[in-house]
Motif scaffolding. Structure first.
Motif, PDB file in Angstrom:
ATOM      1  N   ARG A 126     -39.747 -22.483   9.517  1.00  0.00           N
ATOM      2  CA  ARG A 126     -38.883 -21.384   9.969  1.00  0.00           C
ATOM      3  C   ARG A 126     -37.551 -21.916  10.481  1.00  0.00           C
ATOM      4  NH1 ARG A 126     -43.823 -19.479  12.015  1.00  0.00           N
ATOM      5  NH2 ARG A 126     -43.335 -20.221  14.126  1.00  0.00           N
ATOM      6  N   ASP A 166     -35.298 -22.894   7.507  1.00  0.00           N
ATOM      7  CA  ASP A 166     -34.713 -21.711   6.885  1.00  0.00           C
ATOM      8  C   ASP A 166     -33.559 -21.180   7.737  1.00  0.00           C
ATOM      9  OD1 ASP A 166     -34.975 -19.495   4.783  1.00  0.00           O
ATOM     10  OD2 ASP A 166     -35.086 -18.356   6.654  1.00  0.00           O
ATOM     11  N   ARG A 195     -29.449 -20.979   6.903  1.00  0.00           N
ATOM     12  CA  ARG A 195     -28.687 -19.740   7.051  1.00  0.00           C
ATOM     13  C   ARG A 195     -27.493 -19.935   7.989  1.00  0.00           C
ATOM     14  NH1 ARG A 195     -31.434 -15.370   4.921  1.00  0.00           N
ATOM     15  NH2 ARG A 195     -33.613 -15.825   4.396  1.00  0.00           N
ATOM     16  N   GLY A 243     -30.624 -19.120   3.268  1.00  0.00           N
ATOM     17  CA  GLY A 243     -31.922 -19.647   3.671  1.00  0.00           C
ATOM     18  C   GLY A 243     -32.358 -20.781   2.764  1.00  0.00           C
ATOM     19  N   SER A 244     -33.575 -21.241   2.967  1.00  0.00           N
ATOM     20  CA  SER A 244     -34.140 -22.303   2.124  1.00  0.00           C
ATOM     21  C   SER A 244     -34.613 -21.711   0.804  1.00  0.00           C
ATOM     22  CB  SER A 244     -35.335 -22.961   2.825  1.00  0.00           C
ATOM     23  OG  SER A 244     -34.988 -23.437   4.105  1.00  0.00           O
ATOM     24  N   CYS A 276     -39.480 -24.999   0.927  1.00  0.00           N
ATOM     25  CA  CYS A 276     -39.634 -25.938   2.028  1.00  0.00           C
ATOM     26  C   CYS A 276     -41.082 -26.396   2.112  1.00  0.00           C
ATOM     27  CB  CYS A 276     -39.208 -25.311   3.360  1.00  0.00           C
ATOM     28  SG  CYS A 276     -39.161 -26.501   4.723  1.00  0.00           S
ATOM     29  N   THR A 320     -37.001 -30.079   1.133  1.00  0.00           N
ATOM     30  CA  THR A 320     -36.416 -28.740   1.195  1.00  0.00           C
ATOM     31  C   THR A 320     -35.080 -28.711   0.479  1.00  0.00           C
ATOM     32  OG1 THR A 320     -35.885 -26.888   2.677  1.00  0.00           O
ATOM     33  CG2 THR A 320     -35.216 -29.091   3.403  1.00  0.00           C
ATOM     34  N   CYS A 361     -31.471 -25.771  -0.639  1.00  0.00           N
ATOM     35  CA  CYS A 361     -30.793 -24.477  -0.589  1.00  0.00           C
ATOM     36  C   CYS A 361     -29.932 -24.360  -1.838  1.00  0.00           C
ATOM     37  CB  CYS A 361     -29.942 -24.362   0.681  1.00  0.00           C
ATOM     38  SG  CYS A 361     -28.485 -25.445   0.703  1.00  0.00           S
TER      39      CYS A 361
END
Length: 393
Positions: free
Chosen positions: A198, A201, A205, A211-212, A215, A245, A247
């Motif tokens: 969380r 993410d 942002r 966000g991701s 992940c 992770t 983006c």
């Protein structure tokens, strides 16, 4: 670098990326269309059909995910590009287009493949997106078209990134590396993997991404499974941490993995971590224009096999390819794997992640990305310095 902070503290100091890269221009997209036409003609086809998804976005700027309803770009060698789309979606599709395209509309009770066929002379050889659903290909054949695999055209365009694409990818990867750095700071005994996910993410942002895109947060034994285990782990002292992770920026992907020690770890973990670092460096050093993709995989494996791991995909060792192409898709051609003889060329972009797995005990993956230059390779992000120091600065 590891621990000593909280999610709130880290998020409070993050803001929109200060030097955003410029988006792809309409002029560059028109150049892509011209190149696609030239490659389509060279393949022996007289038109190209591009399905919704990353390739449609590449040519038109339209970020439209594929569904059961056909949305596609029909690109003849001559004449304007034409957008095949459901009539009720026209407004949304036109709002996302970055190039001019004539709409060809179909209603819910109509067959869009007939619309494509009617727009072309009977017997036309049509190059089709390799990701076009099979059933649409069969219908196009039934309507009298000869189909050709469009992979040479689509990959021939997308594999070589422009300076603008490289800049967008550089930003995405720099953002994710910063998020990785912040994630390491919030680790503490007992923290749940879901809490770290969380945070990652939210941090993406905060930097301006949506966000991701994915992940994976793995602790201890779970690191031995390349894509983790089900359930929500909690971090224990003296454990290995693996975080993978990414983006997107204007659709272009990042994908970075760090593996590091939270406290003390066994000596054999340290030995294999150093071997992983050596294999990643060997893959990078093997890059040069004209070298086949499979040679990069072979360079990484040679390091591991010399140390007694493998061979091939046997464990302990490297259970998968050394790397994948990346761009508007997180995994895209070409691939750093035995059998892919695609020659490297300036502008091609790859992950470099020759993971080492010791079954049911631990795994080590260091993943950074490079692009091919006229003289070799250039990192987008600097590799991890050591097991206890996940980041160069």
């Amino acid at each position: 670098m590891i621990g000593g902070s909280t999610a709130d503290e880290q998020l409070a100091t993050l803001g929109p990326w200060p030097t955003p890269s410029a988006p792809i221009t309409p002029a560059e997209r028109r150049d892509r269309i011209d190149r696609a036409r030239a490659l389509t003609e060279a393949s022996g086809a007289t038109a190209l059909l591009v399905n919704a998804g990353a390739s449609l976005r590449y040519f038109t700027g339209l970020p439209w995910s594929p569904t059961e309803r056909l949305v596609a770009l029909l690109l003849p060698l001559n004449g304007p590009p034409r957008l095949i789309c459901p009539a009720f979606e026209l407004g949304s599709l036109e709002a996302g287009l970055a190039v001019a395209a004539e709409p060809l509309l179909w209603e819910e009770d109509e067959d869009p493949s007939a619309l494509v066929a009617d727009a072309l002379p009977r017997g036309t050889t049509l190059a089709v997106d390799p990701l076009l659903p099979f059933h649409y290909g069969e219908r196009l054949r039934q309507h009298g078209l000869t189909l050709l695999d469009g992979v040479a055209t689509i990959d021939g365009c997308r594999m070589i990134k422009s300076a603008a694409e490289l800049a967008l990818m550089q930003q995405a990867k720099a953002m994710t590396l910063e998020v990785q750095r912040r994630a390491a700071r919030i680790l503490r005994p007992g923290i749940a993997a879901s809490e770290v996910i969380r945070f990652i993410d939210a941090a993406h942002r905060a930097l301006g991404a949506a966000g991701s895109t994915f992940c994976a947060v793995q602790f201890g034994r779970a690191t031995a499974f390349p894509h983790g285990l089900p359930g929500d782990q909690r971090l224990e002292d003296d454990s290995l941490v693996l975080i993978d992770t990414g983006c997107t920026v204007d659709g272009y992907h990042s994908d970075i993995t760090r593996t590091y020690a939270f406290g003390r770890v066994e000596d054999d973990v340290r030995v294999l971590w150093s071997l992983e670092q050596e294999a990643q460096a060997a893959a990078f050093a093997a890059v040069a224009p004209g070298v086949p993709c499979e040679a990069i995989d072979a360079a990484a494996r040679a390091v591991l096999e010399h140390a007694g791991l493998g061979p091939d995909y046997r464990l302990p060792g490297l259970p998968h390819r050394t790397g994948h192409g990346i761009g508007l898709s997180i995994h895209e051609p070409a691939y750093l794997v035995r059998g892919d003889r695609t020659p490297l060329a300036p502008g091609m972009c790859f992950s470099n992640e020759p993971m080492i797995v010791v079954p049911d005990r631990f795994g080590i993956r260091l993943e950074d990305h490079f692009h091919v230059t006229a003289t070799g390779a250039e990192w987008f992000t600097q590799p991890q310095p050591s097991l206890d120091r996940p980041f160069a600065a």
